[in-house]
Motif scaffolding. Structure first.
Motif, short mmCIF file in Angstrom:
data_model
loop_
_atom_site.label_atom_id
_atom_site.label_comp_id
_atom_site.label_asym_id
_atom_site.label_seq_id
_atom_site.Cartn_x
_atom_site.Cartn_y
_atom_site.Cartn_z
N ILE A 1 -2.17 -77.71 38.74
CA ILE A 1 -2.45 -78.48 39.96
C ILE A 1 -3.79 -78.02 40.52
CG2 ILE A 1 -1.65 -79.10 42.26
CD1 ILE A 1 1.19 -78.40 41.32
N PRO A 2 -4.71 -78.92 40.74
CA PRO A 2 -6.04 -78.52 41.25
C PRO A 2 -5.93 -77.70 42.53
CG PRO A 2 -6.05 -80.83 40.60
CD PRO A 2 -4.62 -80.39 40.54
N ASN A 3 -6.65 -76.61 42.55
CA ASN A 3 -6.64 -75.74 43.73
C ASN A 3 -7.75 -76.12 44.69
OD1 ASN A 3 -5.40 -73.71 45.17
ND2 ASN A 3 -6.66 -72.08 44.30
N ILE A 4 -8.02 -77.40 44.74
CA ILE A 4 -9.03 -77.94 45.65
C ILE A 4 -8.40 -79.12 46.39
CG2 ILE A 4 -11.03 -77.22 44.28
CD1 ILE A 4 -11.14 -80.08 43.17
N GLU A 5 -9.01 -79.49 47.49
CA GLU A 5 -8.47 -80.61 48.25
C GLU A 5 -8.85 -81.93 47.58
OE1 GLU A 5 -10.04 -79.83 52.14
OE2 GLU A 5 -8.24 -78.72 52.71
N LEU A 6 -7.90 -82.85 47.57
CA LEU A 6 -8.08 -84.12 46.89
C LEU A 6 -7.92 -85.29 47.86
CD1 LEU A 6 -5.78 -83.46 43.79
CD2 LEU A 6 -8.26 -83.15 43.90
N TYR A 7 -8.67 -86.35 47.58
CA TYR A 7 -8.45 -87.59 48.32
C TYR A 7 -7.22 -88.29 47.75
CZ TYR A 7 -13.00 -87.15 50.62
OH TYR A 7 -14.06 -86.72 51.39
N MET A 8 -6.71 -89.26 48.50
CA MET A 8 -5.47 -89.92 48.12
C MET A 8 -5.54 -90.53 46.72
SD MET A 8 -3.30 -92.82 50.21
CE MET A 8 -3.09 -91.81 51.67
N ASP A 9 -6.64 -91.19 46.40
CA ASP A 9 -6.79 -91.79 45.07
C ASP A 9 -6.71 -90.73 43.97
OD1 ASP A 9 -7.00 -94.38 45.94
OD2 ASP A 9 -9.20 -94.39 45.99
N GLN A 10 -7.28 -89.58 44.23
CA GLN A 10 -7.24 -88.49 43.25
C GLN A 10 -5.82 -87.95 43.09
OE1 GLN A 10 -10.34 -86.25 45.39
NE2 GLN A 10 -11.57 -86.29 43.51
N VAL A 11 -5.09 -87.91 44.18
CA VAL A 11 -3.70 -87.44 44.13
C VAL A 11 -2.84 -88.38 43.29
CG1 VAL A 11 -1.60 -87.01 45.47
CG2 VAL A 11 -3.80 -86.21 46.33
N THR A 12 -2.95 -89.69 43.55
CA THR A 12 -2.13 -90.65 42.81
C THR A 12 -2.49 -90.64 41.32
OG1 THR A 12 -3.68 -92.44 43.38
CG2 THR A 12 -1.76 -92.15 44.80
N SER A 13 -3.77 -90.48 41.01
CA SER A 13 -4.20 -90.42 39.60
C SER A 13 -3.65 -89.17 38.92
CB SER A 13 -5.72 -90.44 39.50
OG SER A 13 -6.25 -91.65 39.98
N PHE A 14 -3.70 -88.05 39.62
CA PHE A 14 -3.19 -86.80 39.06
C PHE A 14 -1.69 -86.89 38.80
CE2 PHE A 14 -1.05 -82.74 39.80
CZ PHE A 14 -1.64 -81.96 38.82
N MET A 15 -0.96 -87.40 39.77
CA MET A 15 0.50 -87.50 39.62
C MET A 15 0.87 -88.45 38.49
SD MET A 15 2.15 -85.61 41.96
CE MET A 15 3.63 -86.40 42.59
N ASP A 16 0.15 -89.55 38.38
CA ASP A 16 0.45 -90.51 37.32
C ASP A 16 0.20 -89.90 35.95
OD1 ASP A 16 1.13 -93.40 36.72
OD2 ASP A 16 -0.77 -93.23 35.64
N GLU A 17 -0.85 -89.13 35.84
CA GLU A 17 -1.17 -88.49 34.56
C GLU A 17 -0.15 -87.42 34.21
OE1 GLU A 17 -2.96 -87.48 31.06
OE2 GLU A 17 -3.48 -89.18 32.36
N GLN A 18 0.22 -86.60 35.17
CA GLN A 18 1.09 -85.46 34.91
C GLN A 18 2.55 -85.86 34.69
OE1 GLN A 18 0.22 -82.13 34.55
NE2 GLN A 18 -1.89 -82.88 34.56
N LEU A 19 2.98 -86.93 35.36
CA LEU A 19 4.39 -87.32 35.31
C LEU A 19 4.63 -88.59 34.50
CD1 LEU A 19 5.28 -86.53 39.02
CD2 LEU A 19 5.97 -85.22 37.01
N ARG A 20 3.63 -88.99 33.74
CA ARG A 20 3.73 -90.23 32.97
C ARG A 20 4.92 -90.23 32.02
NH1 ARG A 20 -1.74 -91.59 30.29
NH2 ARG A 20 -2.23 -91.88 32.49
N SER A 21 5.21 -89.09 31.43
CA SER A 21 6.30 -89.01 30.45
C SER A 21 7.68 -89.25 31.08
CB SER A 21 6.29 -87.66 29.75
OG SER A 21 6.52 -86.61 30.68
#
Length: 204
Positions: free
Chosen positions: A27-47
């Motif tokens: 999980i990125p240890n930096i602050e993310l904008y909402m679009d970045q959060v949704t993209s990260f979650m979609d990538e990590q939980l796609r399976s």
């Protein structure tokens, strides 16, 4: 309908073995904008998606989580690593629990351990919980195998059934057994939550 039950069991057990979680260090240890959060979650939980068009997380969901006191508000429209962890908890909890129940169990966590310098924080709690869950994988596989073997012994002596009908009823028996297990555990979780105090939120 012809289902190879042995292949089905192997597939289920393989799926359980492959169950994983988003590791804290990923999980990125930096602050993310909402679009970045949704993209990260979609990538990590796609399976974990059942269908390709299933939504893991949307902007509307994030706003609703904050509105319903599940998620601490962002800072200048940015979300921290701890925000992301809380959203991962919500993602898993919401498959079986109501928003109110999730609020009840998460409020003490976000109220005491969110954005703190303490050795115990949201990230360390997440890691401990995930490690514990992963250690139960073999037990879960054993339970599924036992349910499968039990279902294969149902309807064996019932006359008047074709092979395909008997096969379907055995499959139905397996689904019913697994469903009852989920139902019983959900009822137990709700019973525990009902014993918890009403959530108290910090004044914003």
């Amino acid at each position: 309908m012809k289902i190879n039950m042995d292949e089905l069991l192997d597939s289920m057990l393989e799926g359980i073995s492959n169950m994983d979680y988003v590791r804290s260090e990923d999980i990125p240890n930096i602050e993310l904008y909402m679009d970045q959060v949704t993209s990260f979650m979609d990538e990590q939980l796609r399976s974990s998606k059942r269908y390709d068009d299933d939504k893991i997380l949307t902007k509307t969901m994030i706003n609703n989580y904050a509105k319903n006191n599940l998620l601490p508000p962002p800072v200048k429209k940015k979300y921290s690593k701890e925000h992301v962890i809380v959203m991962i908890f919500i993602y898993y909890f919401k498959t079986i629990l109501s928003i109110k129940d999730i609020e009840t169990i998460l409020t003490p966590i976000t109220g005491k351990y969110f954005d703190t310098d303490s050795a115990v924080d949201v990230a360390s709690i997440y890691e401990e919980v995930c490690d514990t869950a992963k250690s139960q994988i073999q037990n879960l596989k054993d339970e599924v195998r036992e349910a499968y073997e039990t279902s294969q012994n149902t309807f064996k002596d019932m006359e008047g059934l074709s092979d395909s009908d008997r096969e379907y009823l055995q499959l139905f028996s397996l689904i019913s057994s697994l469903s009852f297990d989920v139902y019983a555990k959900k009822a137990l979780i709700e019973r525990i939550i009902d014993e918890l105090p009403e959530p108290v939120h910090k004044k914003k």
